[in-house]
Design an enzyme around this catalytic site. Structure first.
Site, PDB file in Angstrom:
ATOM      1  N   LYS A  65       0.721  -1.184  -0.012  1.00  0.00           N
ATOM      2  CA  LYS A  65       0.135  -0.029  -0.188  1.00  0.00           C
ATOM      3  C   LYS A  65       0.895   1.262  -0.052  1.00  0.00           C
ATOM      4  CE  LYS A  65      -2.451   1.447   3.623  1.00  0.00           C
ATOM      5  NZ  LYS A  65      -3.743   1.773   4.553  1.00  0.00           N
ATOM      6  N   ASP A 158     -16.202  17.260  17.910  1.00  0.00           N
ATOM      7  CA  ASP A 158     -14.935  17.770  17.014  1.00  0.00           C
ATOM      8  C   ASP A 158     -14.600  19.066  17.056  1.00  0.00           C
ATOM      9  OD1 ASP A 158     -14.067  16.466  13.738  1.00  0.00           O
ATOM     10  OD2 ASP A 158     -13.794  18.687  14.172  1.00  0.00           O
ATOM     11  N   VAL A 159     -13.481  19.646  16.893  1.00  0.00           N
ATOM     12  CA  VAL A 159     -13.205  21.227  16.927  1.00  0.00           C
ATOM     13  C   VAL A 159     -14.163  21.875  16.034  1.00  0.00           C
ATOM     14  CG1 VAL A 159     -11.105  21.347  18.019  1.00  0.00           C
ATOM     15  CG2 VAL A 159     -11.052  20.713  15.553  1.00  0.00           C
ATOM     16  N   SER A 289      -3.696   2.066  18.027  1.00  0.00           N
ATOM     17  CA  SER A 289      -3.399   1.497  16.673  1.00  0.00           C
ATOM     18  C   SER A 289      -2.708   2.404  15.784  1.00  0.00           C
ATOM     19  CB  SER A 289      -4.991   1.586  16.141  1.00  0.00           C
ATOM     20  OG  SER A 289      -5.004   1.413  14.706  1.00  0.00           O
TER      21      SER A 289
HETATM   22  N1  LIG Z   1      -4.243   4.104  13.246  1.00  0.00           N
HETATM   23  C1  LIG Z   1      -4.536   3.725  11.785  1.00  0.00           C
HETATM   24  O1  LIG Z   1      -4.589   2.674  11.599  1.00  0.00           O
HETATM   25  C2  LIG Z   1      -5.062   5.034  11.055  1.00  0.00           C
HETATM   26  C3  LIG Z   1      -5.621   4.752  10.045  1.00  0.00           C
HETATM   27  C4  LIG Z   1      -6.267   5.851   9.240  1.00  0.00           C
HETATM   28  C5  LIG Z   1      -6.154   7.207   9.786  1.00  0.00           C
HETATM   29  N2  LIG Z   1      -5.414   7.334  11.087  1.00  0.00           N
HETATM   30  C6  LIG Z   1      -5.189   8.556  11.484  1.00  0.00           C
HETATM   31  O2  LIG Z   1      -6.530   9.042  12.230  1.00  0.00           O
HETATM   32  C7  LIG Z   1      -6.428  10.432  11.963  1.00  0.00           C
HETATM   33  C8  LIG Z   1      -7.923  10.875  11.403  1.00  0.00           C
HETATM   34  O3  LIG Z   1      -7.925  10.543  10.033  1.00  0.00           O
HETATM   35  P1  LIG Z   1      -9.010  11.053   9.179  1.00  0.00           P
HETATM   36  O4  LIG Z   1      -8.939  10.341   8.013  1.00  0.00           O
HETATM   37  O5  LIG Z   1     -10.492  10.711   9.849  1.00  0.00           O
HETATM   38  O6  LIG Z   1      -8.701  12.546   9.208  1.00  0.00           O
HETATM   39  P2  LIG Z   1     -10.060  13.567   8.591  1.00  0.00           P
HETATM   40  O7  LIG Z   1      -9.356  14.777   8.386  1.00  0.00           O
HETATM   41  O8  LIG Z   1     -10.893  13.200   7.835  1.00  0.00           O
HETATM   42  O9  LIG Z   1     -10.845  13.705  10.236  1.00  0.00           O
HETATM   43  C9  LIG Z   1     -10.171  14.272  11.429  1.00  0.00           C
HETATM   44  C10 LIG Z   1     -11.048  15.190  12.278  1.00  0.00           C
HETATM   45  O10 LIG Z   1     -10.536  15.511  13.365  1.00  0.00           O
HETATM   46  C11 LIG Z   1     -10.852  16.735  13.716  1.00  0.00           C
HETATM   47  N3  LIG Z   1      -9.897  17.339  14.604  1.00  0.00           N
HETATM   48  C12 LIG Z   1      -8.819  17.922  14.486  1.00  0.00           C
HETATM   49  N4  LIG Z   1      -8.016  18.104  15.537  1.00  0.00           N
HETATM   50  C13 LIG Z   1      -9.101  17.954  16.806  1.00  0.00           C
HETATM   51  C14 LIG Z   1      -8.986  18.148  18.009  1.00  0.00           C
HETATM   52  N5  LIG Z   1      -8.062  18.718  18.641  1.00  0.00           N
HETATM   53  N6  LIG Z   1     -10.132  17.609  18.694  1.00  0.00           N
HETATM   54  C15 LIG Z   1     -11.206  17.197  18.177  1.00  0.00           C
HETATM   55  N7  LIG Z   1     -11.277  17.136  16.655  1.00  0.00           N
HETATM   56  C16 LIG Z   1     -10.219  17.416  15.923  1.00  0.00           C
HETATM   57  C17 LIG Z   1     -11.036  17.310  12.436  1.00  0.00           C
HETATM   58  O11 LIG Z   1     -11.666  18.671  12.322  1.00  0.00           O
HETATM   59  C18 LIG Z   1     -11.616  16.587  11.523  1.00  0.00           C
HETATM   60  O12 LIG Z   1     -13.037  16.429  11.402  1.00  0.00           O
HETATM   61  C19 LIG Z   1      -5.273  10.991  11.343  1.00  0.00           C
HETATM   62  O13 LIG Z   1      -4.227  11.206  12.366  1.00  0.00           O
HETATM   63  C20 LIG Z   1      -4.882   9.630  10.637  1.00  0.00           C
HETATM   64  O14 LIG Z   1      -3.410   9.753  10.258  1.00  0.00           O
HETATM   65  C21 LIG Z   1      -4.827   6.130  11.656  1.00  0.00           C
END
Ligand SMILES: NC(=O)c1ccc[n+]([C@@H]2O[C@H](COP(=O)([O-])OP(=O)(O)OC[C@H]3O[C@@H](n4cnc5c(N)ncnc54)[C@H](O)[C@@H]3O)[C@@H](O)[C@H]2O)c1
Length: 319
Positions: A65, A158-159, A289
């Protein structure tokens, strides 16, 4: 070779089956039936993003990936934060068999891992879910976890409050409630899904017995949970190398506030019965995770098999 679009991927997925597929791949990894080098990061701080290359082999299936994380994409370009492609190859000949869209694959396999961790680590009578960060990962987490638990209430924080409203429109049939950060943290099960680099959740927000799926921190410097939570919780990781490098515990490990000995086990070890999961009703458990390439390959193998069976996707001649 088969090309699978995001629409194809979505049409082939059966939500109810995903946790079992992911549970099986964690078991395989914990029992030496998978090969997975640690993911390689290509950091591009000048663009506020990074790429990851994630190869794995699992039970006759292999692939790579190539995925990026650009947290500003939604605001700046109307694009998802996470965009990925997966090359699915034949391990016998090395021949690519499919290229598939891997953004939705990533968010479904991530949610499925959280569902498995929650099955093993949360109190079985948990009835409320708290979702912190209501972007793309929140959508799949709600979809997959709501299949497993009859939630009385799903609290959303969410913020950007518009993001909680979006989720309410997507899931009108579920008991979703926009809430403050503190109210959301009082849920029995908490999913943290933000790209935060400073702790969002404080220990005193939580009640005893909470299970946390800590998803957002998946690269060095990212963290969502206050150190006090990590010091008091029993911490389970998906992979020790990846979590100490870039998972929820990475900041605490680099500062010396936590050591590898503070990890209670991997999720695979718990599934394989090598380590105990939750030991007391009132303990706080954390699933750190980072996202494993074996999860991607397990889901890719399932999608490829179904695509061939159903004639889904576009055949192209590349070689
Ligand atoms: N562990 C894993 O396997 C894995 C897999 C996918 C994504 N991720 C991580 O998960 C996170 C989210 O990914 P996504 O695709 O949903 O991103 P996204 O941009 O679609 O959503 C993130 C959300 O978090 C909100 N946000 C930001 N800071 C905040 C805070 N301090 N308090 C509350 N809300 C806040 C934003 O407004 C947004 O709505 C990223 O850091 C990504 O790298 C991890």
């Amino acid at each position: 070779m088969l090309l699978l679009s995001s629409k194809d991927v979505e049409s082939l997925l059966e939500i109810k089956k995903l946790p079992a597929i992911i549970e099986d791949c964690f078991y395989a990894y914990a029992t030496g039936q998978a090969v997975m080098p640690p993911k390689v990061y290509l950091d591009l701080p000048e663009y506020n993003g990074d790429f990851r290359a994630m190869p794995a082999y699992l039970k006759g299936a292999c692939g790579l990936k190539w995925v990026c994380v650009y947290p500003q994409n939604p605001q700046n370009y109307g694009l998802p934060s996470i965009i990925g492609l997966l090359i699915y190859s034949d391990p016998a000949t090395g021949m690519p068999m499919a290229i598939m869209e891997a953004s939705s694959l990533t968010s479904y396999r991530t949610a499925a891992a959280s569902a498995v961790a929650t099955r093993y680590l949360a109190n079985p009578e948990a009835r409320t879910l708290g979702v912190i960060g209501c972007g793309i990962q929140a959508r799949t987490h709600i979809k997959v976890l709501a299949e497993d638990y009859p939630f009385d209430c799903i609290y959303l924080y969410d913020v950007n409050p518009a993001k909680t409203m979006e989720l309410k429109q997507i899931f009108p049939h579920l008991p979703l409630k926009s809430a403050s950060l503190e109210e959301t943290c009082r849920a029995d099960i908490l999913c943290t899904l933000t790209p935060a680099r400073k702790p969002v959740i404080q220990k005193h927000f939580l009640k005893p017995g909470t299970h946390i799926d800590a998803i957002g921190a998946d690269a060095p410097g990212k963290q969502e949970l206050d150190l006090e939570i990590l010091q008091q919780a029993r911490i389970f990781v998906d992979d020790v190398k990846q979590s100490t490098h870039g998972g929820e515990i990475n900041v605490a490990i680099s500062s010396g506030a936590l050591t590898k000995e503070d990890i209670a086990g991997t999720l695979g070890e718990v599934i394989a019965g090598k380590r105990p999961g939750r030991q007391a009703k009132d303990e706080i458990t954390v699933f750190d995770s980072t996202g494993l390439a074996i999860q991607d390959i397990a889901l890719a193998a399932y999608l490829y098999e179904r695509a061939v069976k159903h004639g889904t996707g576009l055949e192209v001649e590349l070689f």
